[in-house]
Write an enzyme that holds these catalytic residues in place. Structure first.
Site, mmCIF file in Angstrom:
data_model
loop_
_atom_site.group_PDB
_atom_site.id
_atom_site.type_symbol
_atom_site.label_atom_id
_atom_site.label_comp_id
_atom_site.label_asym_id
_atom_site.label_seq_id
_atom_site.Cartn_x
_atom_site.Cartn_y
_atom_site.Cartn_z
ATOM 1 N N SER A 3 11.775 1.915 -12.398
ATOM 2 C CA SER A 3 10.507 1.512 -13.163
ATOM 3 C C SER A 3 11.393 1.681 -14.372
ATOM 4 O O SER A 3 11.637 2.514 -15.081
ATOM 5 C CB SER A 3 9.490 3.058 -12.533
ATOM 6 O OG SER A 3 8.489 3.101 -13.277
ATOM 7 N N LEU A 4 10.401 0.993 -15.537
ATOM 8 C CA LEU A 4 10.689 1.164 -16.744
ATOM 9 C C LEU A 4 9.464 2.880 -17.205
ATOM 10 O O LEU A 4 9.815 2.631 -17.914
ATOM 11 C CB LEU A 4 10.231 0.064 -17.366
ATOM 12 C CG LEU A 4 11.352 -1.163 -17.697
ATOM 13 C CD1 LEU A 4 10.117 -2.354 -17.790
ATOM 14 C CD2 LEU A 4 12.900 -0.666 -18.040
ATOM 15 N N THR A 40 3.108 3.131 -7.421
ATOM 16 C CA THR A 40 3.497 1.908 -7.392
ATOM 17 C C THR A 40 3.148 1.608 -5.760
ATOM 18 O O THR A 40 3.166 2.844 -4.631
ATOM 19 C CB THR A 40 4.284 1.254 -7.981
ATOM 20 O OG1 THR A 40 4.759 0.693 -7.643
ATOM 21 C CG2 THR A 40 5.238 2.217 -8.108
ATOM 22 N N LYS A 76 0.162 2.650 -3.690
ATOM 23 C CA LYS A 76 -1.739 1.927 -4.521
ATOM 24 C C LYS A 76 -2.181 3.006 -2.972
ATOM 25 O O LYS A 76 -3.485 3.907 -3.450
ATOM 26 C CB LYS A 76 -1.936 0.719 -4.942
ATOM 27 C CG LYS A 76 -0.831 0.808 -5.606
ATOM 28 C CD LYS A 76 -0.723 -0.530 -6.312
ATOM 29 C CE LYS A 76 -0.233 0.017 -7.771
ATOM 30 N NZ LYS A 76 -0.401 -1.368 -8.724
ATOM 31 N N ASP A 111 -4.815 -0.412 -13.629
ATOM 32 C CA ASP A 111 -4.205 -2.226 -13.682
ATOM 33 C C ASP A 111 -5.373 -3.442 -14.299
ATOM 34 O O ASP A 111 -5.501 -4.241 -15.029
ATOM 35 C CB ASP A 111 -3.459 -2.910 -12.596
ATOM 36 C CG ASP A 111 -2.501 -2.704 -12.538
ATOM 37 O OD1 ASP A 111 -1.955 -2.281 -12.288
ATOM 38 O OD2 ASP A 111 -2.066 -2.076 -10.725
ATOM 39 N N ALA A 118 -3.227 -6.013 -6.538
ATOM 40 C CA ALA A 118 -3.709 -6.755 -8.027
ATOM 41 C C ALA A 118 -3.972 -7.332 -8.321
ATOM 42 O O ALA A 118 -5.005 -6.855 -9.005
ATOM 43 C CB ALA A 118 -1.496 -7.489 -8.129
ATOM 44 N N GLY A 132 3.411 -10.692 -17.790
ATOM 45 C CA GLY A 132 3.317 -9.883 -16.957
ATOM 46 C C GLY A 132 3.799 -8.521 -17.260
ATOM 47 O O GLY A 132 2.667 -7.179 -17.349
HETATM 48 P P1 NAP Z 1 0.277 -7.601 -2.570
HETATM 49 O O1 NAP Z 1 -0.377 -6.189 -2.660
HETATM 50 O O2 NAP Z 1 2.078 -6.875 -1.178
HETATM 51 O O3 NAP Z 1 -0.157 -8.390 -2.052
HETATM 52 C C1 NAP Z 1 0.787 -9.390 -2.436
HETATM 53 C C2 NAP Z 1 0.079 -11.443 -2.303
HETATM 54 O O4 NAP Z 1 0.933 -11.828 -2.699
HETATM 55 C C3 NAP Z 1 -0.727 -11.197 -1.568
HETATM 56 O O5 NAP Z 1 -1.557 -11.621 -1.240
HETATM 57 C C4 NAP Z 1 0.742 -11.695 -0.048
HETATM 58 O O6 NAP Z 1 -0.150 -12.612 0.313
HETATM 59 C C5 NAP Z 1 1.950 -13.213 -1.451
HETATM 60 N N1 NAP Z 1 2.654 -12.709 -0.834
HETATM 61 C C6 NAP Z 1 3.121 -11.970 -0.669
HETATM 62 N N2 NAP Z 1 4.703 -13.021 -0.604
HETATM 63 C C7 NAP Z 1 4.010 -14.209 -1.059
HETATM 64 C C8 NAP Z 1 4.799 -15.872 -1.058
HETATM 65 N N3 NAP Z 1 5.640 -15.607 -0.431
HETATM 66 N N4 NAP Z 1 4.275 -17.056 -0.809
HETATM 67 C C9 NAP Z 1 2.368 -16.764 -1.452
HETATM 68 N N5 NAP Z 1 2.147 -16.144 -1.423
HETATM 69 C C10 NAP Z 1 2.393 -14.779 -1.113
HETATM 70 O O7 NAP Z 1 0.952 -7.079 -3.622
HETATM 71 P P2 NAP Z 1 0.354 -6.128 -5.269
HETATM 72 O O8 NAP Z 1 0.748 -4.863 -4.955
HETATM 73 O O9 NAP Z 1 -1.287 -6.771 -5.370
HETATM 74 O O10 NAP Z 1 1.715 -7.146 -6.640
HETATM 75 C C11 NAP Z 1 1.858 -8.070 -6.314
HETATM 76 C C12 NAP Z 1 2.099 -8.464 -8.081
HETATM 77 O O11 NAP Z 1 1.689 -8.259 -8.615
HETATM 78 C C13 NAP Z 1 3.835 -8.116 -8.252
HETATM 79 O O12 NAP Z 1 4.849 -8.765 -8.366
HETATM 80 C C14 NAP Z 1 3.693 -6.599 -9.100
HETATM 81 O O13 NAP Z 1 4.502 -6.440 -9.716
HETATM 82 C C15 NAP Z 1 2.571 -7.268 -9.393
HETATM 83 N N6 NAP Z 1 1.605 -6.332 -10.590
HETATM 84 C C16 NAP Z 1 2.020 -6.325 -11.514
HETATM 85 C C17 NAP Z 1 1.413 -5.819 -12.494
HETATM 86 C C18 NAP Z 1 1.661 -5.355 -14.134
HETATM 87 O O14 NAP Z 1 0.637 -3.920 -14.801
HETATM 88 N N7 NAP Z 1 2.177 -5.601 -14.789
HETATM 89 C C19 NAP Z 1 0.622 -4.278 -12.131
HETATM 90 C C20 NAP Z 1 0.657 -4.279 -10.328
HETATM 91 C C21 NAP Z 1 0.772 -5.260 -10.255
HETATM 92 P P3 NAP Z 1 -0.183 -12.848 1.906
HETATM 93 O O15 NAP Z 1 -1.830 -11.919 2.055
HETATM 94 O O16 NAP Z 1 -0.885 -13.888 2.838
HETATM 95 O O17 NAP Z 1 1.151 -11.514 2.622
#
Ligand code: NAP
Length: 535
Positions: free
Chosen positions: A259-260, A311, A315, A356, A388, A496
């Site tokens: 993590s950063l 994270t 969460k 977020d 997210a 992001g």
């Molecule tokens: P999560 O709860 O695991 O949800 C992941 C989502 O992505 C699900 O809808 C999943 O679909 C989909 N997915 C995963 N792999 C896929 C693939 N190969 N093809 C198509 N869809 C796929 O994860 P999350 O916590 O929401 O995080 C998602 C992203 O947001 C991460 O990359 C994270 O780093 C980023 N994020 C960034 C910030 C920021 O501050 N910039 C904050 C929070 C999160 P299914 O339902 O079909 O599994």
């Protein structure tokens, strides 16, 4: 309460006399970077024909007061020679004009071989011995069952000037025991946990009055697992500023080490003069681990845990934990079903919230140069239906945006729709036909180390042009395939990293009462990346 003068001992292993000049140069660099002591580990050097003479030279030329250790293999070191030779080495060192500040000797050796006691007594008789005897216990596997008995033996030994305990932490909770031992110390003491769970004990030694902490000269040559480098301790963790009253924060995740968070939040604390430190807090995925570890840290009033970023994969665990403990939940948090921020009051009360969510809308408004109310009736496509996506959807809905969710697993999109209300869901094919004002990627597609680092979540024929805005939540790398594609088609893009910095700023404000200094965060990341590139 003033700052404790906990020392930073750069620990440097010396393999042969041929390296003397180069290890002394490295020691000099460590001192310039903030180390106040050098630990010379001569496990291998000692076995060379001229090992004793080389060791004397090392101590004589040491750029800072030093500790001399020659760790035998039976205590996790490299020395495989005769014990008599080791005794002779230390005897020669103690007879020299320039002597180390401490010699580190294993408790087991001290108890097991009377030659050590005889040698020390003879040295004391010959001259006024200014070198302190540090007795030590190391366990690279776990916490020794008889840790307390061994500590007692060292404390009771009149010749022992410093008690040193180092063991492999089994979880973050082991650090709390190290702090308890330090707080109750009867002699100068070092109590450190090794391994990925032990970083906290290395950084927080000044908070609990540890005599010193060990650091690696560089990331490629730690002498024990979990050691940070001297620049990391001094620059990232602001070691010299930490003291008894320092409040503790961190990022709880599995893993947490990439993590950063420590880079930006510690720089932020420095910029606004907040007496806090932010650490990686790795907790294995299961709720039982989360509950036991986070519960123990909050309940330990000496630690002063005041907040955490939470994270993947915790969460949802945080929400459950705060709910179970009767903490305060931010109003939209229940709808999102996941949180990223823990806030702990000085009396142990707690609250959790999701920054977020607000960060996504703030990023949109700032980049489009519009007010939140201007988002009303805009059409947004959210790609993904995980945590997210739910956070972003909740915030956009609240701003009056018309939200359509696209997800690989339709059932999960349906769940989101049922929980949130007001959300439409659609099949991925609609992304080629229909234009949206805003696209937000909430899948890990494009993330380095993720399931598909080279892929974009949008189909190639999605109608992107200069009238649309594309926002990615993936921030490593900043220029994802989606961002590159959207930019080349003329769309406005928001990385992001923008959202990441804003959600961090929101957390910072919750903890300190001062808005998170985003420019400071950016500068800290730039210098972190430059230093990483230089290594
Ligand atoms: P999560 O709860 O695991 O949800 C992941 C989502 O992505 C699900 O809808 C999943 O679909 C989909 N997915 C995963 N792999 C896929 C693939 N190969 N093809 C198509 N869809 C796929 O994860 P999350 O916590 O929401 O995080 C998602 C992203 O947001 C991460 O990359 C994270 O780093 C980023 N994020 C960034 C910030 C920021 O501050 N910039 C904050 C929070 C999160 P299914 O339902 O079909 O599994």
């Amino acid at each position: 309460m003033g700052r404790c003068m906990t020392l930073i001992a750069a620990s440097i292993a010396v393999e042969s006399a041929a390296e003397l000049d180069s290890v002394l140069d490295r020691a000099g660099e460590c001192v310039r970077a903030g180390a106040t002591m050098i630990e010379w580990r001569v496990d291998e050097l000692a076995l060379e024909t001229d090992g004793i003479r080389s060791t004397l030279e090392l101590v004589r030329r040491s750029p800072a007061p030093c500790i001399l250790a020659c760790r035998p293999a039976w205590e996790g070191g490299e020395y495989g020679g005769e014990e008599a030779h080791r005794v002779a080495l230390f005897e020669a060192v103690l007879a020299a004009d320039q002597r180390p500040r401490y010699i580190d000797l294993e408790l087991k050796a001290w108890r097991g071989n009377p030659a050590w006691r005889t040698m020390i007594r003879a040295c004391e008789l010959r001259r006024d011995l200014t070198t302190g005897l540090m007795l030590s216990v190391h366990d690279f596997r776990s916490r020794p069952a008889d840790l307390l008995q061994r500590m007692e033996a060292m404390v009771l030994e009149p010749r022992c000037a410093v008690v040193k305990l180092a063991w492999q932490a089994r979880s973050l909770r082991d650090n709390l025991e190290a702090f308890e031992l330090l707080a109750a110390r009867q002699k100068p003491m070092i109590a450190l946990c090794m391994g990925r769970f032990g970083v906290m004990s290395r950084v927080l030694a000044p908070k609990f009055g540890g005599l010193l902490t060990y650091a690696a000269a560089d990331s490629a040559s730690p002498t024990a697992p979990g050691q940070l480098t001297v620049p990391e301790l001094v620059r990232t963790y602001r070691f010299a500023q930490l003291g008894h009253r320092t409040r503790v924060y961190g990022v709880i995740g599995w893993p947490a080490e990439h993590s950063l968070g420590p880079v930006i939040h510690n720089a932020g604390f420095d910029a606004v003069g907040h007496d806090g430190v932010y650490l990686p807090l790795p907790v294995p995925p299961e709720y039982e681990h989360f509950k036991a570890t986070v519960g123990a840290m909050i309940d330990d009033s000496r630690l002063s845990l005041r907040g955490a970023s939470v994270t993947i994969p915790h969460k949802e665990n945080l929400l459950r934990f705060v709910r179970d403990r009767g903490g305060r939940l931010d109003e939209c948090v229940e709808r999102i079903g996941a949180v990223n921020t823990l806030v702990v009051g000085s009396a142990g009360g707690m609250a959790c919230l999701n920054t977020d969510s607000t960060a996504a809308v703030e990023a949109l408004c700032a980049n489009l140069d519009v007010e939140r109310s201007d988002l009303m009736d805009k059409e947004a496509a959210i790609l993904g239906a995980g945590g997210a996506a739910r956070a972003v959807a909740a915030a956009l809905l609240e701003a009056g945006v018309k939200v359509t969710v696209f997800n690989r697993t339709p059932q999960r999109a349906e769940e989101l729709r049922d929980q949130m209300g007001g959300v439409a869901i659609a099949d991925r094919k609609a992304l080629s036909r229909r234009r949206f004002d805003v696209y937000v990627n909430c899948t890990p597609l494009g993330m380095s180390g993720g399931p598909a680092p080279d892929q974009s979540p949008l189909p190639p024929d999605a109608p992107l042009d200069d009238s649309v805005t594309v926002m990615d939540t993936v921030y490593a790398p900043q220029r994802t395939p989606l961002i590159c594609e959207a930019e080349s088609r003329g769309a406005r893009v928001i990385t992001g990293m923008d959202m990441f910095l804003r959600q961090a700023a929101g957390q910072f404000e919750q903890w300190t009462g001062v808005p998170g200094p985003i420019e400071t965060f950016k500068t800290a990341i730039r210098s972190h990346n430059a230093a990483a590139g230089a290594n």
